[in-house]
Scaffold this active site. Structure first.
Site, short mmCIF file in Angstrom:
data_model
loop_
_atom_site.label_atom_id
_atom_site.label_comp_id
_atom_site.label_asym_id
_atom_site.label_seq_id
_atom_site.Cartn_x
_atom_site.Cartn_y
_atom_site.Cartn_z
N PHE A 1 44.94 41.07 32.13
CA PHE A 1 44.30 42.21 31.49
C PHE A 1 45.35 43.27 31.15
O PHE A 1 45.39 43.79 30.03
CB PHE A 1 43.24 42.79 32.44
N GLU B 1 39.11 29.76 34.34
CA GLU B 1 40.06 30.71 33.76
C GLU B 1 39.35 31.91 33.16
O GLU B 1 38.25 31.82 32.63
CB GLU B 1 40.91 30.03 32.69
N ASP C 1 37.64 48.93 26.95
CA ASP C 1 38.55 49.47 27.97
C ASP C 1 40.01 49.23 27.57
O ASP C 1 40.86 50.14 27.66
CB ASP C 1 38.29 48.80 29.32
#
Length: 419
Positions: free
Chosen positions: A379, A41, A361
């Site tokens: 994400f 994961e 980011d």
């Protein structure tokens, strides 16, 4: 079937007599809950599993003092840099603000747990697994079963179990290990932990097997709001925003309070910096989610259209694409827009590793005027969460890039913040 009735917390006879820990309990002799996740994961799914277990520990603390032991981070699929040193045994404090986490539930690092222990021992390990025969209808249940897969080994000499244990395999052992087939939510583990074990330290392995108790409710958002990134990573991201993207919290209306418990925003409170941010997921998604991922050329076309629509001249790109694809994207976007990508210094990479660079980011994307993500990417999900916490208009957050063959192009589900 395992006993799952609620019972009052009972101290075991051999509990250690320790001083009160700093997490805020007015108790002695706390119990420790450890957990781990399937090695395959990724970083952002692991963050989601933390939330499930943190809510479980919060509920356990209604019956007696439990402390959540944070599993060290180790090399993950996307952490492939060779010039950053070891990416093993990374503490949570590298990435997250532990003081903020503790405002929801008491936590300690794994190395702190070892320092508190008289021996490097985890008393009991329960390895969660699905039912071999599957299931016909949804019902919460759990049973001790033979292991379908057993990653632990019995050491006859020490009479203990050996395993990965977050990269401490040569140092840490377990006294007991059992496999449990389970179907249910994380909260379903509470009565088992209270009725079936009096161990001082208990580890739940493959914790992703259990689900959120209530996805998207106010408690879900409390634990999510507590997961603030470390102050240093936020500062690096903020410095980049100010230097390259004309983005400062005061003018962007994205100022954080000192504590998440004091922060409550409305949709539209946040303006964001004058740039479009995109999470362009490539790598394995190009192969396994081909229908969802656009070509580089089509991604550039969509970004230009969106930037023009919102009168934005700067585009920030967070991507796992190789440099060649990023340069191709810039070429298709052309000179009408300035395109940026965060490039960490050698010092930042060595200190904060690939995980820290990814967080920077995300932090930059979270502060953009407009965000566009990739479908089904955790994400992108976590960036959307951050933007909900900051108070952005959902119209400026829940957007995704579309494959050129996708005529409908359904936009992301809007999981809006609850207080």
């Amino acid at each position: 079937m395992l006993v799952c009735k609620n019972t009052a917390y009972q101290h075991s006879e051999d509990d250690h007599d320790e001083d009160v820990l700093k997490q805020g309990f007015e108790y002695k002799e706390p119990r420790y809950l450890l957990y781990d996740v399937n090695p395959g994961e990724g970083f952002n799914l692991r963050r989601d599993v933390y939330m499930r277990i943190a809510v479980l520990v919060q509920n356990l603390n209604k019956d007696g003092p439990w402390i959540l032991v944070l599993p060290p981070w180790s090399r993950l699929y996307h952490w492939r840099s060779r010039d950053v040193g070891s990416q093993e045994r990374i503490p949570w404090s590298t990435f997250f603000d532990l003081t903020s986490l503790t405002e929801f539930v008491p936590v300690i690092e794994f190395h702190e747990f070892l320092e508190l222990s008289k021996e490097p021992i985890i008393e009991e390990v329960y390895y969660l697994q699905n039912y071999k025969e599957g299931w016909d209808k949804w019902e919460e249940k759990m049973d001790k079963r033979p292991c379908l897969v057993n990653p632990y080994e019995w050491d006859r000499e020490s009479q203990r179990w050996r395993g990965w244990f977050f990269g401490y395999s040569d140092e840490v052992e377990a006294l007991k290990m059992e496999c449990i087939s389970v179907l249910g939510h994380a909260g379903f583990l509470k009565p088992f932990l209270l009725a079936n074990t009096t161990a001082r330290s208990v580890m739940i392995d493959r914790a992703e097997t259990v689900l959120h108790d209530r996805y998207g409710d106010a408690v879900f958002w409390q634990v999510r709001r507590s997961m603030r990134f470390s102050k240093k990573l936020r500062e690096i991201g903020d410095a980049y925003r100010a230097e390259f993207l004309d983005s400062i919290d005061e003018q962007d209306k994205t100022v954080l309070t000192d504590s998440w418990t004091d922060m409550k925003t409305n949709h539209g409170d946040a303006l964001g910096g004058p740039y479009l941010a995109v999470h362009l997921r490539r790598a394995d998604f190009v192969r396994v989610r081909e229908k969802d991922v656009p070509s580089i050329k089509h991604a550039a076309k969509q970004l230009k259209e969106l930037a023009r629509k919102h009168n934005l001249k700067k585009i920030f790109v967070a991507t796992d694409a190789p440099l060649g694809e990023y340069e191709e994207l810039k070429g298709h976007i052309g000179k009408e827009f300035d395109v940026f990508r965060f490039e960490p210094t050698k010092e930042v990479k060595q200190m904060y590793k690939d995980g820290g660079v990814a967080i920077i980011d995300q932090w930059i994307c979270a502060h953009a005027r407009l965000f566009v993500g990739t479908r089904e990417s955790t994400f992108s999900f976590r960036i959307q969460d951050e933007r909900e916490i900051l108070g952005f208009d959902p119209e400026m957050t829940f957007n995704r890039l579309c494959n050129e063959k996708d005529k409908k192009c359904e936009q992301p589900t809007r999981w809006l913040i609850q207080y």
